[in-house]
Design an enzyme around this catalytic site. Structure first.
Site, PDB file in Angstrom:
ATOM      1  N   HIS A 174      43.222  33.659  38.758  1.00 33.70           N
ATOM      2  CA  HIS A 174      43.380  33.716  40.219  1.00 33.70           C
ATOM      3  C   HIS A 174      42.105  33.132  40.837  1.00 33.70           C
ATOM      4  CE1 HIS A 174      46.367  37.360  40.687  1.00 33.70           C
ATOM      5  NE2 HIS A 174      46.988  36.238  41.016  1.00 33.70           N
ATOM      6  N   CYS A 268      40.146  42.261  43.980  1.00 31.74           N
ATOM      7  CA  CYS A 268      41.571  42.464  43.683  1.00 31.74           C
ATOM      8  C   CYS A 268      42.096  43.760  44.315  1.00 31.74           C
ATOM      9  CB  CYS A 268      41.802  42.538  42.177  1.00 31.74           C
ATOM     10  SG  CYS A 268      41.305  41.076  41.283  1.00 31.74           S
TER      11      CYS A 268
HETATM   12  N1  ARG Z   1      47.075  42.531  36.175  1.00 33.52           N
HETATM   13  C1  ARG Z   1      47.085  41.860  37.441  1.00 33.52           C
HETATM   14  C2  ARG Z   1      47.739  40.501  37.294  1.00 33.52           C
HETATM   15  O1  ARG Z   1      47.563  39.871  36.284  1.00 33.52           O
HETATM   16  C3  ARG Z   1      45.699  41.725  37.963  1.00 33.52           C
HETATM   17  C4  ARG Z   1      45.618  41.142  39.321  1.00 33.52           C
HETATM   18  C5  ARG Z   1      44.223  41.024  39.810  1.00 33.52           C
HETATM   19  N2  ARG Z   1      44.193  40.690  41.177  1.00 33.52           N
HETATM   20  C6  ARG Z   1      43.508  39.689  41.706  1.00 33.52           C
HETATM   21  N3  ARG Z   1      43.473  39.575  42.998  1.00 33.52           N
HETATM   22  N4  ARG Z   1      42.943  38.789  40.954  1.00 33.52           N
HETATM   23  O2  ARG Z   1      48.441  40.060  38.161  1.00 33.52           O
END
Ligand code: ARG
Length: 275
Positions: A174, A268
């Site tokens: 991300h 996150c």
């Molecule tokens: N386990 C989640 C996923 O893979 C983690 C998300 C983390 N959030 C973020 N904003 N990077 O989607």
């Protein structure tokens, strides 16, 4: 830029939406940080999350809470549920079926809380996971989750220029694991997480950016939240904290080790509402 002192930095009061990790777990793997074989201590996750929540409130920020739903272990990562700019709400559309039910929960919260311009997207976007809002642009990550069509849709909805950036390293899946907005048009990022062309775009738009090294990126040091003065970040990102201090920011390290098992940290867990 490096000569800015703390006195010149001014925090702005923020409005956040968070979700307690009541049902947090790692029982599927959709990013390289997640290992369902590794035990998760949900009680500890709650304690660590509470520290973050209390910290925001002690800094004067408003934090609203989203009701955690059973069966959605990643719902604590509220940043992925919607993007709010100019009071307009762009809903999310998750790439993975495991998380798809989080999106309507966010839209429902916004409608129930008086937001009238709420858009249900056609294309995949994981909200602030891949969108970072600066004064002049919306920076948008692609390559793992959000798609170019999702970027287009965001530009059309917000009427703000969306800068499309390609991510290359699955550990930084991300945008908010590789880049963070510090203030206005000031950002920090880990160059190696981006393609050559995207790195050049970043260097062109942000010649004074704070560049973060591999050690700090590897502990998700970039998954940080800034109010313009205080920068809340994973406490393991020691060098980064020093770099921030030298720029006149006030780094506040926090331990979210349990949530890191899900592949997320400070940012996150924190969705920002911008008006
Ligand atoms: N386990 C989640 C996923 O893979 C983690 C998300 C983390 N959030 C973020 N904003 N990077 O989607």
């Amino acid at each position: 830029m490096t000569s800015v002192s703390v006195r010149d930095r001014a925090p702005k009061l923020r409005h956040y939406l968070m979700c307690r990790p009541v049902h947090f777990d790692v029982n599927y793997a959709i990013n390289p940080w997640m290992d369902p074989a590794k035990p998760v201590d949900t009680e500890l996750a709650l304690l660590q999350w509470d520290t973050l929540y209390d910290l925001y409130r002690s800094l004067g920020h408003r934090v609203d809470l989203l009701n955690p739903l059973p069966g959605l272990p990643d719902m604590v990562f509220a940043a992925n549920g919607a993007t709010v700019v100019d009071g307009k709400v762009l809903g999310a559309r998750f790439l993975n079926a495991e998380r798809s039910a989080e999106a309507p929960a966010h839209r429902t919260w916004y409608r129930a809380n008086g937001f009238t311009d709420v858009h249900e997207p056609k294309y995949v976007n994981e909200a602030e996971g891949d969108f970072a809002v600066t004064d002049s642009w919306i920076l948008a990550g692609r390559g793992f989750r959000c798609t170019p069509e999702g970027h287009q849709e965001a530009q059309e909805f917000f009427g703000r220029p969306v800068i499309s950036l390609e991510l290359v390293d699955p550990r930084f899946y991300h945008l908010d694991t590789a880049l963070a907005v510090l203030d206005g048009d000031e950002v920090m990022y880990y160059p190696e997480a981006f393609t050559r062309g995207s790195r050049d775009v970043l260097a062109r738009l942000f010649p004074d950016a704070l560049l973060v090294d591999q050690d700090d990126a590897n502990v998700l040091g970039l998954n940080a939240v800034s109010d313009g003065l205080n920068v809340i970040l994973p406490e393991a990102a020691q060098k980064l904290a020093e770099q921030l201090r030298r720029r006149g920011f006030r780094p506040v390290g926090i331990d979210l080790s349990e949530l890191l098992k899900g592949g997320g940290s400070v940012k996150c867990c924190t969705q920002e509402l911008r008006f």
